[in-house]
Design an enzyme around this catalytic site. Structure first.
Site, PDB file in Angstrom:
ATOM      1  N   ASP A  39       1.645   0.073  18.165  1.00  0.00           N
ATOM      2  CA  ASP A  39       2.707  -0.838  17.735  1.00  0.00           C
ATOM      3  C   ASP A  39       3.554  -1.267  18.933  1.00  0.00           C
ATOM      4  O   ASP A  39       4.730  -0.904  19.050  1.00  0.00           O
ATOM      5  CB  ASP A  39       3.576  -0.167  16.667  1.00  0.00           C
ATOM      6  CG  ASP A  39       2.803   0.170  15.411  1.00  0.00           C
ATOM      7  OD1 ASP A  39       1.728  -0.420  15.199  1.00  0.00           O
ATOM      8  OD2 ASP A  39       3.268   1.024  14.641  1.00  0.00           O
ATOM      9  N   LYS A  61      -4.774   1.046  15.278  1.00  0.00           N
ATOM     10  CA  LYS A  61      -3.982   0.159  14.416  1.00  0.00           C
ATOM     11  C   LYS A  61      -3.130  -0.754  15.275  1.00  0.00           C
ATOM     12  O   LYS A  61      -2.405  -0.291  16.159  1.00  0.00           O
ATOM     13  CB  LYS A  61      -3.096   0.974  13.477  1.00  0.00           C
ATOM     14  CG  LYS A  61      -2.288   0.120  12.510  1.00  0.00           C
ATOM     15  CD  LYS A  61      -1.464   0.954  11.570  1.00  0.00           C
ATOM     16  CE  LYS A  61      -0.221   1.512  12.182  1.00  0.00           C
ATOM     17  NZ  LYS A  61       0.823   0.545  12.511  1.00  0.00           N
ATOM     18  N   THR A  62      -3.228  -2.038  15.002  1.00  0.00           N
ATOM     19  CA  THR A  62      -2.466  -3.027  15.751  1.00  0.00           C
ATOM     20  C   THR A  62      -1.506  -3.792  14.829  1.00  0.00           C
ATOM     21  O   THR A  62      -1.648  -3.759  13.612  1.00  0.00           O
ATOM     22  CB  THR A  62      -3.405  -4.053  16.430  1.00  0.00           C
ATOM     23  OG1 THR A  62      -4.141  -4.749  15.413  1.00  0.00           O
ATOM     24  CG2 THR A  62      -4.362  -3.371  17.394  1.00  0.00           C
ATOM     25  N   HIS A  63      -0.577  -4.479  15.456  1.00  0.00           N
ATOM     26  CA  HIS A  63       0.313  -5.437  14.802  1.00  0.00           C
ATOM     27  C   HIS A  63       0.294  -6.683  15.676  1.00  0.00           C
ATOM     28  O   HIS A  63       1.204  -6.917  16.479  1.00  0.00           O
ATOM     29  CB  HIS A  63       1.740  -4.898  14.695  1.00  0.00           C
ATOM     30  CG  HIS A  63       1.996  -4.067  13.495  1.00  0.00           C
ATOM     31  ND1 HIS A  63       2.064  -4.594  12.224  1.00  0.00           N
ATOM     32  CD2 HIS A  63       2.197  -2.739  13.361  1.00  0.00           C
ATOM     33  CE1 HIS A  63       2.306  -3.622  11.366  1.00  0.00           C
ATOM     34  NE2 HIS A  63       2.373  -2.488  12.028  1.00  0.00           N
ATOM     35  N   LYS A 121      -0.556  -6.346   6.381  1.00  0.00           N
ATOM     36  CA  LYS A 121       0.092  -6.264   5.066  1.00  0.00           C
ATOM     37  C   LYS A 121       0.125  -7.628   4.376  1.00  0.00           C
ATOM     38  O   LYS A 121       1.178  -8.148   4.019  1.00  0.00           O
ATOM     39  CB  LYS A 121       1.491  -5.670   5.184  1.00  0.00           C
ATOM     40  CG  LYS A 121       1.492  -4.236   5.672  1.00  0.00           C
ATOM     41  CD  LYS A 121       2.902  -3.683   5.785  1.00  0.00           C
ATOM     42  CE  LYS A 121       2.903  -2.256   6.255  1.00  0.00           C
ATOM     43  NZ  LYS A 121       2.687  -2.121   7.699  1.00  0.00           N
ATOM     44  N   ASP A 139       0.393 -12.477  -0.439  1.00  0.00           N
ATOM     45  CA  ASP A 139       0.678 -13.841  -0.881  1.00  0.00           C
ATOM     46  C   ASP A 139      -0.395 -14.255  -1.880  1.00  0.00           C
ATOM     47  O   ASP A 139      -1.302 -13.477  -2.169  1.00  0.00           O
ATOM     48  CB  ASP A 139       0.710 -14.793   0.326  1.00  0.00           C
ATOM     49  CG  ASP A 139       1.711 -15.929   0.139  1.00  0.00           C
ATOM     50  OD1 ASP A 139       1.794 -16.476  -0.988  1.00  0.00           O
ATOM     51  OD2 ASP A 139       2.394 -16.285   1.112  1.00  0.00           O
ATOM     52  N   THR A 158      -3.415 -18.872   0.249  1.00  0.00           N
ATOM     53  CA  THR A 158      -2.613 -18.705   1.466  1.00  0.00           C
ATOM     54  C   THR A 158      -3.148 -17.546   2.296  1.00  0.00           C
ATOM     55  O   THR A 158      -3.300 -17.649   3.515  1.00  0.00           O
ATOM     56  CB  THR A 158      -1.133 -18.487   1.103  1.00  0.00           C
ATOM     57  OG1 THR A 158      -0.659 -19.630   0.393  1.00  0.00           O
ATOM     58  CG2 THR A 158      -0.280 -18.269   2.341  1.00  0.00           C
ATOM     59  N   SER A 212       6.290   5.254   2.968  1.00  0.00           N
ATOM     60  CA  SER A 212       7.141   6.362   3.386  1.00  0.00           C
ATOM     61  C   SER A 212       8.547   5.916   3.758  1.00  0.00           C
ATOM     62  O   SER A 212       9.408   6.754   3.991  1.00  0.00           O
ATOM     63  CB  SER A 212       6.501   7.078   4.587  1.00  0.00           C
ATOM     64  OG  SER A 212       6.331   6.167   5.660  1.00  0.00           O
TER      65      SER A 212
END
Length: 196
Positions: free
Chosen positions: A23, A45-47, A78, A81, A85, A139
């Protein structure tokens, strides 16, 4: 080999189910952590949406590391929509997530259409190498993922198990064989972000 089989094979081969959260706000840090942890992890895990210098060159470099060290790329987008979209968010735009992320996360507040939108963005062949995780529990302090939401999220995930690998949850939420559970929370440093 399906994505589920590939992930389980990596976990068995490496004797690790560790997913590292990269992150960071710049690609150099993401690539550095991928290089350092790649031999030991099953997923990174990326953002991508917080990377200030995101580019297709970064994607190519990350894919090289994923192949070299045999880990999956997990974009924690995440999606939440309407299906059409989500289809465009996944396949088009600046990020073109469907072209490089093996796994993405989905918030099913909009209903099953969010997952159907992801699937509509992929060819039949690509469906075998892509998948999503349904956020069933969170969480963060004060989150609105009530037990009713969790129950409905699990139902949707189980119904869409041809594309859903499993759930993000704090504990086991499904007994359906083949669906995996991913629990966040292992940190290098103690503490949170003071933002919930």
């Amino acid at each position: 080999m399906s994505l589920r089989q590939r992930l389980l094979s990596i976990i068995e081969k490496k004797r690790s189910n560790l997913c590292v959260a990269a992150d960071f706000e710049n690609v150099a840090d993401v690539l550095r952590i991928a290089e350092q942890t790649g031999p030991y992890i099953c997923m990174l895990k990326t953002h991508a949406d917080i990377l200030v210098d995101f580019s297709q060159d970064f994607v190519a470099a990350l894919q090289v590391l994923a192949k070299r060290y045999d880990f999956l790329i997990f974009e924690d987008r995440k999606f939440a929509d309407i299906g059409k979209t989500v289809q465009h968010q996944y396949a088009a735009g600046t990020l073109k997530i469907s072209q490089w992320a093996d796994i993405v996360t989905v918030n099913v507040l909009p209903g099953p259409g969010v997952i159907q939108g992801l699937k509509a963005a992929l060819s039949e062949q690509d469906m075998q190498s892509r998948g999503c995780l349904v956020i069933a529990e969170m969480s963060s302090a004060g989150n609105l993922a009530t037990s009713e939401y969790t129950k409905k999220a699990v139902e949707i995930g189980e119904d869409e198990s041809d594309f859903v690998l499993g759930f993000i949850s704090q504990h086991r939420v499904s007994e359906k064989p083949g669906l995996l559970h991913f629990t966040p929370g292992v940190r290098l440093q103690e503490g949170g972000d003071n933002l919930g």
